[in-house]
Design an enzyme around this catalytic site. Structure first.
Site: not given
Length: 821
Positions: A360, A548-549, A554, A656, A660
């Site tokens: 991952h 998100k995390r 990110k 992901t 969504k």
């Protein structure tokens, strides 16, 4: 629906009343909302258990192959509403409760989010379990029953504060304690070697260990409208001996509770802070604890109906969700050799046909490595086995690449004083898969290149997916009903059907209906924000969302720096035409991740200044949603106009959240990274806003020492102004507060590479993409078409498709059908 008789209205109402009376010695009128939630849940659970028993009986009769999905995380979300939807009984139960004067939505809000996961890894695991049950495949999720999960996030004075997430304080109605299936797990001690004269080989006996009892708690995973109920089995830890009365009587009070403390610590929290030795040890204990218990249980279950352990792989497969469960390799070997009495070659033949590995991450720090000293002390027999796997693998490397010691250095499982778990997973696994096409190619050509060259047949790709039942049917009922009214209900179990919506993308009436639903969802989120944040946001503004995390790759920092830039633009040019925007953030930072936590503080500091500046007339608002989790995520996805997917290209394995948002009609603003590449392929680049360096460009920079952000800083006055605002007191009286963020971008006081995640390099391209967003949003019909096409083109990104690919290419499971009575 299959089970309408089981939800006969009067029977259900009586069941709820009876549960309130039996559980709480109260009437319905006296009961608290939490007590009513418990009572309703137990009534629903009665029906689920009937189907659960029926599923078990069917599996026993048909003997299908079973996948054990091993994961440190399962981010399940609330169960009540989702279970009712999958039982196709939501409307009937809602009506029954209405007649009792109970609001089902309010009761759903009483359910805590089970604190069993944190980020995308855990939510993916939850989606996979939903799809496995809905598609009719025998599966167990295997994990840990964390008492407090990661943490409950509070924001105080703009800072993240971690509080225990005591989700079990009222009990959890959807779990079953199964002490009859308890297993023992051993830590520490030593291994004694004994020669077996009869067999002519050594026997290895583990002695002097500490033992913990693993107690399974089972949670039902309800398939959609098919009577199948699979199981999430999460393990709690209990002491073998509850209390050392003898030690207590002698005054050794610490020793009296030693066993209890050992057990309690293992299941206390998800991802204990591991930037110190005790944290590393605890995390390693957690991993072995749930792996050992799960594999022991799986083999006992197999042997109940099968007498040939050599055929284990025909009925059982273990999928390791990232490197955390890699101990499954050595633990399976241990049980096959030390318990079942097989020789090495037999055990290895079974193991290498039974375990499979999903990677991952591309981030080197996330590929787990353990110090030999810790690993060998805590798990002496497991370490011996890994040592032998490594010894044999090095011989293979030497045979394949004679004299090439660089290959050994890059591929050995044990090297430089460390046990490398990803290497173990690849060497032993019969399948190694990435989770987006780009991610898999980078693994094959960069990070795991040497392994790919040596064993290419193992590598494959399975692009991630999400369950539309959670994130559209449950999370966005207005849109779900609208979709069903236009194309029928088949999309609920076959998301490819949603492409039929594309014919409505140019239809003006359909566009108005679609955007009106989006507006109502924005109103719903605006109310949530007002209640929880005390900030008024305009539902007519662009809702630009990044949830998100929180991790540097990110690039939440890029997002908030751009907000600071926009604020400057509005202040300096008050006359400029600017479409109002609401920037919404939600994220948890790991407790020990200082820079990530500082980014949260910066977002809140900017929000504090911007939201209180009346001179900008509400053109810009910034919101940080506290304690981001599945239950508020559903509301956020439904309301978003813009989906921020802005990771540094080549760093995000898949994502992901991007799927969504897309499903709910948000338009992606992102880099060509992870699954964004495939999203853009499906919807067309004209229906997304792509910016920034490509993965090849980033990798090329990294291979040649990076780039120089000082050039941008020195030549772009507007970017320099934003940078200076980190340290000139504009957003904090303490001019040193955000100095570390400033330094991370310009590298003024460190030997590390500057701007590791290319924030300044991508800034201008990102700002230009935002201008294109504004231009598109002003054209109402154009935006409506883009939003509708995103929903219509989301069919590929269902976890049903992903799971079917795992089944076809990796697991080879047998489909099970339960006939309706």
């Amino acid at each position: 629906m299959i089970i309408d008789k089981q939800f006969e209205k009067e029977t259900f109402k009586k069941s709820v009343r009876d549960n309130v009376r039996f559980l709480f010695r109260k009437t319905l009128e006296e009961a608290t909302p939490q007590q009513i939630f418990q009572a309703v849940s137990y009534s629903v659970k009665d029906v689920i258990i009937d189907n659960w028993l029926l599923t078990q009986k069917t599996y026993e009769e048909q003997d299908p192959k079973t996948v054990y999905y091993m994961s440190m995380e399962f981010l399940m979300g609330r169960a009540l509403g989702n279970n009712l939807l999958n039982l196709t009984a939501y409307k009937e139960v809602k009506e029954a409760l209405d007649e009792l004067g109970i609001n089902l939505n309010a009761i759903e809000d009483e359910e805590p989010d089970p604190a069993l996961g944190n980020g995308g890894l855990g939510r993916l695991a939850a989606c996979f379990l939903d799809s496995l049950a809905t598609l009719g495949y025998s599966a167990y999720g295997c994990g840990i029953r964390y008492r407090y999960g990661m943490f409950k996030q509070k924001i105080e004075d703009g800072y993240q504060i971690e509080e225990p997430d005591n989700w079990l304080k009222d009990g959890y109605p959807f779990e079953l304690r199964r002490p009859e299936y308890a297993k023992e797990v051993h830590f520490g001690g030593y291994v004694r070697v004994e020669y077996d004269q009869e067999k002519g080989e050594n026997k290895f006996i583990h002695e002097g260990y500490q033992a913990v009892k693993a107690i399974p708690y089972d949670m039902p995973i309800v398939g959609y409208n098919n009577k199948i109920v699979n199981t999430l089995r999460i393990w709690d830890a209990e002491p073998i001996v509850d209390f050392g009365l003898d030690s207590f009587d002698k005054g050794d009070y610490r020793k009296a509770v030693e066993q209890e403390n050992l057990a309690r610590n293992i299941v206390e929290v998800l991802y204990p802070n591991d930037n110190h030795y005790a944290g590393k040890e605890l995390r390693l204990k957690q991993q072995y604890f749930f792996i050992s218990a799960s594999i022991q249980a799986a083999i006992v279950k197999y042997k109940k109906t099968h007498d040939d352990i050599m055929k284990l792989h025909e009925k059982v497969t273990f999928q390791m969700n990232d490197t955390h469960p890699t101990m499954a390799v050595a633990e399976l070997m241990r049980i096959l050799m030390d318990v079942e009495g097989l020789g090495w070659d037999q055990a290895w033949a079974i193991t290498t046909k039974t375990v499979a590995y999903t990677n991952h991450t591309i981030m080197a720090e996330a590929l787990e490595k353990w110090p030999i000293e810790l690993f060998s002390r805590l798990l002496p027999r497991i370490y011996q086995i890994i040592e032998e796997i490594n010894r044999r693998f090095i011989i293979e490397i030497q045979n394949r690449y004679p004299g090439n010691y660089e290959k050994i250095k890059k591929m050995a499982i044990i090297y430089d004083g460390q046990v490398k778990m990803a290497h173990l997973a690849i060497v032993a696994g019969y399948s190694v898969n990435g989770v987006a096409r780009l991610h898999t190619e980078i693994l094959k050509n960069q990070e795991l290149k040497d392994f790919y060259e040596m064993m290419p047949e193992k590598f494959n790709n399975k692009t991630n997916g999400i369950t539309q039942r959670r994130f559209l049917l449950h999370g966005n009922p207005l849109l779900a009903d609208w979709v069903t009214s236009h194309i029928g209900a088949d999309w609920i179990t076959d998301l490819s059907q949603i492409r039929k919506l594309a014919i409505y993308a140019d239809d003006e009436k359909a566009q108005q209906e679609f955007m009106n639903i989006k507006y109502q969802n924005k109103v719903r989120l605006a109310k949530y924000i007002l209640k929880h944040n005390g900030i008024e946001v305009d539902p007519r503004s662009i809702f630009d969302v990044q949830v998100k995390r929180l991790h540097e790759y990110k690039r939440q920092l890029l997002n908030i720096l751009h907000v600071m830039y926009l604020y400057n633009q509005i202040k300096q040019h008050p006359e400029m035409d600017f479409f109002p925007r609401t920037f919404i953030f939600g994220a948890k930072a790991a407790a020990g991740y200082r820079r990530a936590k500082l980014t949260i503080k910066l977002i809140n500091a900017v929000a504090d200044v911007v939201n209180h500046d009346t001179s900008i007339n509400g053109k810009l608002k910034v919101v940080f949603i506290e304690n981001y989790r599945v239950s508020n995520a559903e509301m956020i996805f439904a309301a978003a106009d813009v989906s921020e997917q802005i990771s540094t290209a080549s760093k995000e394995a898949s994502g992901t959240g991007n799927m969504k948002f897309m499903l709910n009609g948000a338009v992606t603003l992102g880099t060509m990274d992870g699954a964004n590449v495939e999203i853009v392929e499906e919807v067309g680049e004209e229906n997304a806003f792509i910016f920034g360096l490509s993965s090849d460009q980033v990798i090329n920079y990294e291979n040649h020492g990076g780039y120089d952000p000082h050039v941008i800083y020195n030549t772009d006055g507007e970017i320099r102004q934003v940078m200076m605002e980190l340290i000139n007191g504009k957003y904090s009286n303490d001019t040193e507060l955000f100095r570390d963020l400033y330094n991370s971008l310009l590298n003024t006081q460190s030997s590390d590479r500057a701007d590791t995640y290319f924030i300044l390099a991508d800034f201008r391209s990102y700002a230009e993409a935002h201008k294109r967003v504004e231009e598109a949003y002003r054209d109402e019909r154009r935006w409506a078409k883009m939003a509708m096409l995103n929903t219509a083109c989301s069919g590929k990104f269902t976890s049903d498709r992903t799971i079917q690919e795992y089944v076809d290419d990796i697991w080879h499971l047998d489909k099970v059908k339960i006939d309706a009575e």
